[in-house]
Design a protein around this motif. Structure first.
Motif, PDB file in Angstrom:
ATOM      1  N   ASN A   1       9.503 -16.152  29.186  1.00  0.00           N
ATOM      2  CA  ASN A   1       9.741 -16.401  30.604  1.00  0.00           C
ATOM      3  C   ASN A   1      10.582 -17.635  30.850  1.00  0.00           C
ATOM      4  O   ASN A   1      10.817 -17.995  31.995  1.00  0.00           O
ATOM      5  CB  ASN A   1       8.411 -16.548  31.343  1.00  0.00           C
ATOM      6  CG  ASN A   1       7.849 -15.193  31.720  1.00  0.00           C
ATOM      7  OD1 ASN A   1       8.605 -14.271  32.031  1.00  0.00           O
ATOM      8  ND2 ASN A   1       6.549 -15.056  31.689  1.00  0.00           N
TER       9      ASN A   1
ATOM     10  N   CYS B   1       6.683 -10.088  27.495  1.00  0.00           N
ATOM     11  CA  CYS B   1       7.010 -10.301  28.913  1.00  0.00           C
ATOM     12  C   CYS B   1       7.858  -9.155  29.439  1.00  0.00           C
ATOM     13  O   CYS B   1       8.823  -9.354  30.156  1.00  0.00           O
ATOM     14  CB  CYS B   1       7.751 -11.615  29.101  1.00  0.00           C
ATOM     15  SG  CYS B   1       6.866 -13.027  28.497  1.00  0.00           S
ATOM     16  N   ARG B   2       7.498  -7.910  29.053  1.00  0.00           N
ATOM     17  CA  ARG B   2       8.430  -6.827  29.344  1.00  0.00           C
ATOM     18  C   ARG B   2       8.355  -6.337  30.779  1.00  0.00           C
ATOM     19  O   ARG B   2       9.292  -5.753  31.286  1.00  0.00           O
ATOM     20  CB  ARG B   2       8.217  -5.663  28.388  1.00  0.00           C
ATOM     21  CG  ARG B   2       6.841  -5.030  28.492  1.00  0.00           C
ATOM     22  CD  ARG B   2       6.691  -3.932  27.459  1.00  0.00           C
ATOM     23  NE  ARG B   2       5.419  -3.267  27.567  1.00  0.00           N
ATOM     24  CZ  ARG B   2       4.293  -3.721  27.042  1.00  0.00           C
ATOM     25  NH1 ARG B   2       4.306  -4.848  26.358  1.00  0.00           N
ATOM     26  NH2 ARG B   2       3.164  -3.052  27.175  1.00  0.00           N
ATOM     27  N   THR B   3       7.199  -6.530  31.459  1.00  0.00           N
ATOM     28  CA  THR B   3       7.084  -5.951  32.801  1.00  0.00           C
ATOM     29  C   THR B   3       7.490  -6.947  33.864  1.00  0.00           C
ATOM     30  O   THR B   3       7.483  -8.146  33.646  1.00  0.00           O
ATOM     31  CB  THR B   3       5.646  -5.497  33.078  1.00  0.00           C
ATOM     32  OG1 THR B   3       4.800  -6.599  32.783  1.00  0.00           O
ATOM     33  CG2 THR B   3       5.278  -4.314  32.238  1.00  0.00           C
ATOM     34  N   ARG B   4       7.833  -6.403  35.022  1.00  0.00           N
ATOM     35  CA  ARG B   4       8.061  -7.242  36.182  1.00  0.00           C
ATOM     36  C   ARG B   4       6.716  -7.775  36.612  1.00  0.00           C
ATOM     37  O   ARG B   4       5.815  -7.001  36.892  1.00  0.00           O
ATOM     38  CB  ARG B   4       8.602  -6.393  37.322  1.00  0.00           C
ATOM     39  CG  ARG B   4      10.083  -6.344  37.384  1.00  0.00           C
ATOM     40  CD  ARG B   4      10.515  -5.602  38.627  1.00  0.00           C
ATOM     41  NE  ARG B   4      11.785  -4.982  38.321  1.00  0.00           N
ATOM     42  CZ  ARG B   4      11.903  -3.718  37.973  1.00  0.00           C
ATOM     43  NH1 ARG B   4      10.858  -2.939  37.947  1.00  0.00           N
ATOM     44  NH2 ARG B   4      13.079  -3.233  37.681  1.00  0.00           N
ATOM     45  N   SER B   5       6.568  -9.088  36.683  1.00  0.00           N
ATOM     46  CA  SER B   5       5.272  -9.582  37.149  1.00  0.00           C
ATOM     47  C   SER B   5       5.386  -9.942  38.616  1.00  0.00           C
ATOM     48  O   SER B   5       6.288 -10.649  39.024  1.00  0.00           O
ATOM     49  CB  SER B   5       4.857 -10.795  36.335  1.00  0.00           C
ATOM     50  OG  SER B   5       5.929 -11.695  36.266  1.00  0.00           O
TER      51      SER B   5
ATOM     52  N   ASN C   1      10.148   0.676  34.108  1.00  0.00           N
ATOM     53  CA  ASN C   1       9.008   0.125  33.375  1.00  0.00           C
ATOM     54  C   ASN C   1       9.227  -1.261  32.790  1.00  0.00           C
ATOM     55  O   ASN C   1       8.310  -1.845  32.244  1.00  0.00           O
ATOM     56  CB  ASN C   1       8.600   1.073  32.249  1.00  0.00           C
ATOM     57  CG  ASN C   1       8.077   2.368  32.807  1.00  0.00           C
ATOM     58  OD1 ASN C   1       7.418   2.369  33.837  1.00  0.00           O
ATOM     59  ND2 ASN C   1       8.401   3.469  32.180  1.00  0.00           N
ATOM     60  N   THR C   2      10.441  -1.762  32.837  1.00  0.00           N
ATOM     61  CA  THR C   2      10.634  -3.125  32.344  1.00  0.00           C
ATOM     62  C   THR C   2      11.238  -3.955  33.457  1.00  0.00           C
ATOM     63  O   THR C   2      11.556  -3.456  34.523  1.00  0.00           O
ATOM     64  CB  THR C   2      11.583  -3.170  31.132  1.00  0.00           C
ATOM     65  OG1 THR C   2      12.894  -2.916  31.593  1.00  0.00           O
ATOM     66  CG2 THR C   2      11.196  -2.149  30.091  1.00  0.00           C
ATOM     67  N   ARG C   3      11.402  -5.241  33.168  1.00  0.00           N
ATOM     68  CA  ARG C   3      11.919  -6.141  34.193  1.00  0.00           C
ATOM     69  C   ARG C   3      13.436  -6.109  34.276  1.00  0.00           C
ATOM     70  O   ARG C   3      14.016  -6.838  35.060  1.00  0.00           O
ATOM     71  CB  ARG C   3      11.454  -7.556  33.874  1.00  0.00           C
ATOM     72  CG  ARG C   3      11.886  -7.949  32.499  1.00  0.00           C
ATOM     73  CD  ARG C   3      11.565  -9.331  32.053  1.00  0.00           C
ATOM     74  NE  ARG C   3      10.580 -10.074  32.800  1.00  0.00           N
ATOM     75  CZ  ARG C   3      10.190 -11.295  32.450  1.00  0.00           C
ATOM     76  NH1 ARG C   3      10.712 -11.845  31.382  1.00  0.00           N
ATOM     77  NH2 ARG C   3       9.309 -11.953  33.146  1.00  0.00           N
ATOM     78  N   LEU C   4      14.095  -5.282  33.459  1.00  0.00           N
ATOM     79  CA  LEU C   4      15.560  -5.265  33.477  1.00  0.00           C
ATOM     80  C   LEU C   4      16.078  -4.699  34.798  1.00  0.00           C
ATOM     81  O   LEU C   4      15.534  -3.738  35.328  1.00  0.00           O
ATOM     82  CB  LEU C   4      16.095  -4.386  32.346  1.00  0.00           C
ATOM     83  CG  LEU C   4      16.048  -4.945  30.947  1.00  0.00           C
ATOM     84  CD1 LEU C   4      16.823  -4.036  30.023  1.00  0.00           C
ATOM     85  CD2 LEU C   4      16.613  -6.350  30.901  1.00  0.00           C
TER      86      LEU C   4
END
Lengths: 309, 401
Positions: free
Chosen positions: A239, A299-303, B96-99
């Motif tokens: 992050n 840290c793959r998901t949008r938090s 599913n990811t923050r990309l």
């Protein structure tokens, strides 16, 4: 594999691949965070007309005119995209799509119209590069690394990409705080007196320079892949921006080394006779790394962000 | 020569290519419109690059099965499959990811294309079949186009258009307001996938003529061009199909009229010419129209300021204002106001005073918000209201002798 074979044939392509990957991944971090990732894609397409025009003007295939032509084309493309976006009030993605496809088409047309049969200039070369041919013929073994005569015969691409990497890293080191601020909170950066527009343009130009230098050595496929895949994978790992840049460098080096080795020696292990495209393999490996990071990265998901429809 | 080409007189192959390119242009233009309105134009770039590994794998498979590996339907089926996989990867990455979507597009595009290049070199080193045809899919190759190839393109294009006709309403709804569409019960995600599936279909049938790198242009440039001319989505779709078809037809004809003019790039450049023309001369959104609007506005401001200056007896030095006043016969050549000029000036000053009262009075808050220094007060207030304001200002006083 001993030194007398490895050093002349594989060491320099490997080094050039690694340096090019890192030089593209560094600015790529900021481009990905600023949602300008496709600038790399656009630049690598417009490099072709730039190179062809440079060849038409000078009549020779020489490094410097071509680099200048490519850089000029990149700047023209960025200006055109911005002009079309503002004048026609068109969303940036579509404006980009209009510009880079048209310039690429113009490049292909120019190439077909000119007699380039005598020189090594074609679309395929522009796409895949010729990493494998950047060999160091003067080397005889590891000892050559200390031999000034042999060192003089190093491919010029190596020096060029090294200088580019130092320049890119220097730019990011110098403007680190300003880049970080303007990337995450452009409004706040402006209140501090940072010229965010100018900085954004400078970042795009640095990316273009990295793209052109890397393109010269390894072709446009690696350029796009390295702008996006290592930073995107690094984004899943951490992050912090410092951590992301660090991871992206690691991933870039890993893709370049693994990709080159697999392309060069993988087919031999499988019993085939010839190597496959190193540039393509490096891009593929970087994609595999991204896939792993996207599946398992901490840290793959949008938090905190709402789920998008 | 060009005339012959335009009239389809240049032989069998040129005619096939022209017809195919026209059909392709129409279906690409129509499909691309929805993509453009959804603001996802560059997704097509990822889809088109993702076709390459599929082409190569289909070729390898067909060779392994003993075929010659060049059957167009087989190659197209392979390309559609890998483009679909690329599309699913893209969707998974963004959901599913923050990309962000642009990073996902770039990742899918470069990785699939890179893998395709690896497979291309594998095919080269295997030295099987007549592999030379595969590179043609990068930039399109119309030289050896067959009747069957044209038939595949025509059928594919017609099928795409029919599908669009069926689902154009949900697609328009999703393109303009996905949240509202979701609230109405439209399956937004599935409509998006269908839209991308149509884009994929157009990409696949365009591989033969313009190639996978330039098909993006046919999906993006015609909709952007059409958008300049109208504000209604159904007309954008029609116009975009028309521009795309015209670009395909003209491009194919021009490329057939002389040697060394590759079809794909010429079609793209013709489409861009249409775009540049629209950017300049389109009414409303075009650059020229905007320039004219600006000049007209500038003139109104200068005229108004000139009249106010006349009314207050101030000298006017500004050349443009003087010229405008003189041209409207409001001042004489020496700068003295004519009768008409004095009347207009008095009216302007009174209007300004009226506005002043309107803006100071909370009862007129809504009207006051419309004040911009140019608007005629009669367009905002009724005659009664103006009379009431005038009573507060008071009429002209008789000057005692």
């Amino acid at each position: 594999m001993n030194g007398s074979e490895f050093v002349p044939l594989s060491l320099t392509p490997l080094l050039i691949g690694v340096l090019a990957a890192v030089a593209c991944a560094l600015p790529g971090n900021f481009l990905v965070l600023r949602r300008q990732a496709l600038i790399g894609d656009a630049i690598s397409h417009v490099v072709l007309p730039g190179i062809v025009v440079a060849f038409l003007l000078t009549g020779v295939i020489a490094a410097w005119p071509m680099m200048l032509g490519a850089a000029g084309a990149a700047v023209v493309a960025v200006v055109l995209i911005e002009a079309i976006r503002r004048l026609g009030r068109i969303e940036p993605g579509a404006a980009m799509g209009v510009v880079f496809t048209t310039m690429f088409a113009a490049g292909v047309l120019l190439l077909e119209q000119t007699d380039t049969s005598t020189v090594h200039l074609d679309v395929e070369h522009a796409l895949y590069g010729n990493l494998e041919s950047l060999i160091w013929l003067d080397a005889t073994g590891w000892a050559s690394l200390l031999d000034p005569v042999a060192l003089a015969g190093l491919p010029v691409e190596l020096a060029r990409i090294l200088v580019t990497l130092i320049g890119v890293a220097g730019f990011i080191w110098l403007f680190w705080r300003a880049l970080k601020l303007s990337t995450f909170d452009a409004g706040f950066a402006r209140t501090l007196g940072i010229r965010t527009n100018l900085l954004g343009l400078a970042l795009v130009i640095v990316a273009a320079v990295a793209a052109v230098a890397a393109f010269d050595a390894v072709g446009s496929i690696i350029v796009i892949a390295m702008f996006i895949c290592p930073p995107a994978a690094a984004r899943m790992m951490t992050n912090t921006l410092e951590g992301q840049v660090g991871w992206s460098v690691i991933f870039a080096i890993l893709s370049a080394v693994l990709g080159y080795v697999l392309a060069g020696y993988g087919p031999l292990w499988l019993g085939a006779r010839d190597a496959v495209s190193a540039a393509g393999m490096i891009a593929t490996i970087s994609g595999l790394i991204l896939a792993l990071a996207a599946r398992f990265g901490p840290c793959r998901t949008r938090s905190g962000a709402p789920v998008q429809v | 020569m060009l005339r012959d080409a335009l009239l389809l007189q240049l032989g069998y192959n040129a005619t096939l290519v022209a017809v195919g390119a026209t059909l392709l242009g129409i279906s690409a233009g129509v499909t691309g419109t929805f993509l453009f309105l959804r603001k996802r134009a560059l997704v097509s770039d990822a889809i088109s690059h993702a076709t390459l590994p599929g082409i190569c794998l289909a070729f390898l498979l067909m060779v392994a099965l003993g075929g010659d590996g060049r059957s167009l339907p087989g190659l197209l089926a392979g390309s559609a499959l890998s483009a679909w996989i690329g599309l699913l990867c893209l969707n998974w990455l963004t959901r599913n990811t923050r990309l962000a979507e642009d990073a996902a597009i770039g990742a899918v595009l470069s990785v699939f294309f890179g893998f395709g290049i690896v497979l291309l070199t594998v095919i080269q080193t295997l030295g099987v079949g007549r592999q030379a045809g595969l590179e043609g899919f990068l930039l399109g190759s119309t030289a050896g186009m067959l009747w069957a190839d044209a038939l595949v393109i025509a059928l594919g294009g017609a099928g795409t258009l029919a599908l669009i006709l069926l689902i154009r309403r949900p697609m328009t709804l999703v393109a303009f307001d996905p949240e509202y569409a979701a609230a109405r019960g439209v399956p937004v995600h599935r409509v998006d996938l269908a839209m991308m599936g149509l884009v994929m279909a157009v990409t696949v049938i365009g591989l033969k003529i313009v190639g996978l790198i330039l098909i993006v242009a046919l999906l993006i440039i015609p909709p952007v061009t059409a958008r300049f001319w109208t504000e209604r989505s159904d007309r954008v779709v029609l116009l975009s199909g028309l521009t795309g078809g015209l670009a395909g037809y003209l491009g194919a004809a021009i490329s057939a009229s002389a040697p060394n003019l590759p079809t794909g790039p010429i079609i793209v450049l013709v489409a861009f010419a249409f775009f540049a023309l629209s950017l300049l001369v389109a009414p409303g959104r075009g650059v020229l129209a905007a320039l004219l609007r600006h000049l007209r506005f500038q003139r109104r401001v200068h005229l108004r300021q000139g009249l106010l200056a006349l009314a207050q007896g101030q000298p006017i030095y500004e050349q443009l204002t003087l010229r405008l006043l003189r041209r409207a016969d409001l001042v004489r050549a020496d700068g003295v106001a004519t009768d008409a000029g004095r009347a207009r000036a008095a009216k302007a000053l009174r209007d300004e005073k009226r506005w002043q009262i309107v803006r100071a009075d909370h009862a007129h808050e809504a009207a006051a918000a419309l004040y911009d220094g140019l608007r005629d007060i009669e367009t905002v207030l009724t005659r009664d209201q103006i009379a009431e304001i005038d009573s507060r200002i008071g009429g002209p006083q008789e000057v005692l002798a």
